[in-house]
Scaffold this motif. Structure first.
Motif, PDB file in Angstrom:
ATOM      1  N   CYS A  90      25.594 -43.392 -13.931  1.00  0.00           N
ATOM      2  CA  CYS A  90      24.593 -43.983 -13.041  1.00  0.00           C
ATOM      3  C   CYS A  90      23.447 -42.991 -12.831  1.00  0.00           C
ATOM      4  O   CYS A  90      23.667 -41.781 -12.655  1.00  0.00           O
ATOM      5  N   PRO A 104      28.540 -46.847  -7.958  1.00  0.00           N
ATOM      6  CA  PRO A 104      27.324 -46.985  -8.782  1.00  0.00           C
ATOM      7  C   PRO A 104      26.314 -47.916  -8.116  1.00  0.00           C
ATOM      8  O   PRO A 104      26.671 -48.874  -7.425  1.00  0.00           O
ATOM      9  N   CYS A 142      23.390 -48.908 -15.376  1.00  0.00           N
ATOM     10  CA  CYS A 142      24.380 -49.827 -14.800  1.00  0.00           C
ATOM     11  C   CYS A 142      24.209 -51.240 -15.356  1.00  0.00           C
ATOM     12  O   CYS A 142      25.192 -51.911 -15.715  1.00  0.00           O
TER      13      CYS A 142
END
Length: 550
Positions: A65, A73, A80
């Motif tokens: 991330c 995340p 992502c």
């Protein structure tokens, strides 16, 4: 025209907080990510559909991330989003079942040397890793032990036993559990409410139970049920789709068993056959029902009051004794295991029901007594037959009670047996013993003996013979032989002399040797051996007893 997405993909968890039933894994990984203690190789094991690949993808998101290494995340950054969409260039997913050869593994390892294109780490997810060949495993050993700093391996398998220990020792291993059907049912309920689909609680429980701990299976079956029932999940529709038995059949079967109504049982079995429901599945459900009833009887607080069948279970738990439930449960388990040996499934199923009726624990004597109060057309003749049966049964019960309790006769002080002078091998042959009781006596020797006490010693290798039933038979035989009570004791230890079994074996060997010598010295036999090169087979020679010559 828009294309709908299957529920298993649409509702796939995208973060650790949305994972179901794997709290122990989530806790370990969350702590590791928060402390920035990232291992270079992970191994996730567990049955199908419990979240192995899903956790691997979430872990790949957590370490790549753009907000940093985190257990939560952001799900908004390009990394992502691309991982969720399945097109992240630095996340390489490999199906080991399709890439078993060493050449595929060498290519993957060579590619691992290059730094990530845009991510923090290059992540390799190898699914069904146990399918790799031995050469492929050997090729990845060194890289798996000391991988480049920018590479993380995440392995997943349903069969960790097939993975070499050299691979296992290089990985951080997590075992995923099967998801309880209560949690599966709750998750299905959440999804259906979000999808605006009507449902019944019982239908969700059926779907959750049929998934057998796999969330992916549950969602796939749910997709099928939605189509089958035209968007309205009802218990009857789900039963029809799964080919399972309605709970009412189970309750009717149990009620017929309580009433000992064989005709009703066979009628229900015929109905089940007509609906083409698996008898194996029916027996499985009956065993499950017996288990729940048994829990309700012994640990009533363990039963969830919110389950739909709660009232029925409590009702049956009061109608049947715990002993009967345990007996029925064992009969059903044996019936299910014998189903494949029966002429057909119907015969195996109905025979199991007949066993339950035949072996129902009950007081036969009280039934006969109560039967005498019933009026019949030929009352005099039938009452006489009942009285005869009652007398025979009472006699049998008395005899059985005497055998079980082994009530020894009272000791006559004027006629106490003198056990100090007996010869055990001789006495064993005079006692009326058979089977395992005789074998126990033959393998014992007298350790201590006095006027009316006898202690027999047995080698440890024969301790399996020390069943109470066999000891009791020897005790009874001694009491009958000496016409008085004998205090008998058994112990395990070393034997200094010869047991009756050993003496008997020596006698047989002596007779055998004499028989062989007699044949070898016979002139006719010697002539055949010398002139015709005949050979004597000693194992074919048997000594002849005196009684056999008469």
């Amino acid at each position: 025209m828009s294309q709908s997405q299957v529920l298993a993909r649409k509702w796939r968890p995208k973060n650790f907080s949305s994972l179901i039933g794997q709290d122990h894994i989530i806790k370990a990984l969350t702590n590791a990510l928060d402390q920035k203690r990232i291992h270079h190789a992970y191994l996730f094991t567990g049955t199908r559909g419990v979240g192995k690949t899903t956790i691997a993808r979430i872990l790949a998101k957590a370490i790549n991330c753009e907000s940093g290494i985190t257990s939560e995340p952001c799900e908004n950054c390009p990394s992502c989003n691309e991982i969720d969409d399945g097109n992240f260039i630095d996340l390489i997913e490999l199906d080991a079942a399709s890439n078993t050869q060493v050449d595929n593994m060498r290519g993957l390892l060579e590619n691992a040397l290059y730094t990530p294109t845009s991510a923090r780490y290059k992540v390799y997810i190898i699914d069904e890793v146990h399918m790799l060949s031995k050469s492929a495993f050997n090729a990845m050993l060194k890289t798996l032990e000391e991988p480049p700093g920018h590479v993380k391996f995440i392995l997943a398998t349903t069969d960790p036993q097939k993975i070499p220990v050299t691979i296992l020792s290089r990985c951080l291993q997590f075992n995923l559990k099967q998801i309880p059907h209560v949690q599966i049912s709750a998750h299905l309920k959440y999804i259906l409410e979000k999808e605006n689909i009507t449902y019944s609680e019982k239908s969700l429980q059926l779907l959750a139970r049929s998934a057998q701990g796999s969330m992916r299976d549950a969602l796939s079956i749910l997709d099928q049920a939605i189509i089958f029932s035209r968007g309205k999940l009802e218990e009857s529709e789900v039963h029809a789709m799964l080919g399972t038995i309605d709970q009412s059949y189970l309750y009717d079967l149990l009620e017929a068993i309580i009433q000992k109504n064989g005709i009703t049982l066979l009628s229900i079995a015929d109905d089940i056959e007509t609906r083409s429901i698996s008898f194996d599945f029916v027996l499985q459900e009956i065993a499950r029902l017996f288990h729940i009833i048994s829990v309700a009887q012994i640990v009533p607080k363990a039963i969830n009051e919110n389950i739909p069948e709660y009232e029925k279970i409590i009702l049956f738990s009061k109608k049947i004794s715990p002993e009967e439930i345990q007996l029925y449960y064992q009969i059903v388990l044996h019936g299910r295991s014998d189903l494949g040996l029966a002429p057909d499934e119907y015969a195996g199923f109905t025979m199991t029901l007949m066993r339950i009726l035949a072996f129902t624990p009950e007081n036969l004597l009280s039934e006969i007594k109560s039967s005498t109060d019933v009026s019949y057309e030929n009352s005099n003749e039938q009452n006489l037959q009942l009285e005869e049966k009652k007398t025979i049964l009472e006699t049998n019960l008395k005899v059985t009670s005497q055998l079980n309790t082994i009530t020894a006769p009272r000791i006559n002080s004027n006629n106490i047996p003198n056990l100090a002078k007996i010869d055990w091998p001789t006495l064993v042959n005079q006692l009326e013993l058979k089977g395992m009781a005789k074998m126990l006596a033959q393998n014992c020797e007298i350790k201590n003996q006095s006027t009316n006490k006898l202690e027999l010693c047995l080698l440890a290798e024969h301790k399996y013979l020390l069943e109470k039933e066999y000891q009791d038979k020897i005790h009874i035989a001694l009491n009958e032989y000496f016409k008085n009570n004998v205090q008998l004791k058994f112990s395990i230890g070393k034997i200094t002399g010869a047991t009756p079994a050993e003496l008997d074996n020596r006698e047989k060997q002596t007779k055998q040797q004499k028989a062989i010598s007699s044949i070898e010295t016979d002139p006719v036999v010697r002539n055949l051996m010398e002139n015709f090169d005949a050979k004597l087979i000693n194992s074919s020679i048997k000594p002849i007893n005196k009684g056999e010559l008469e």
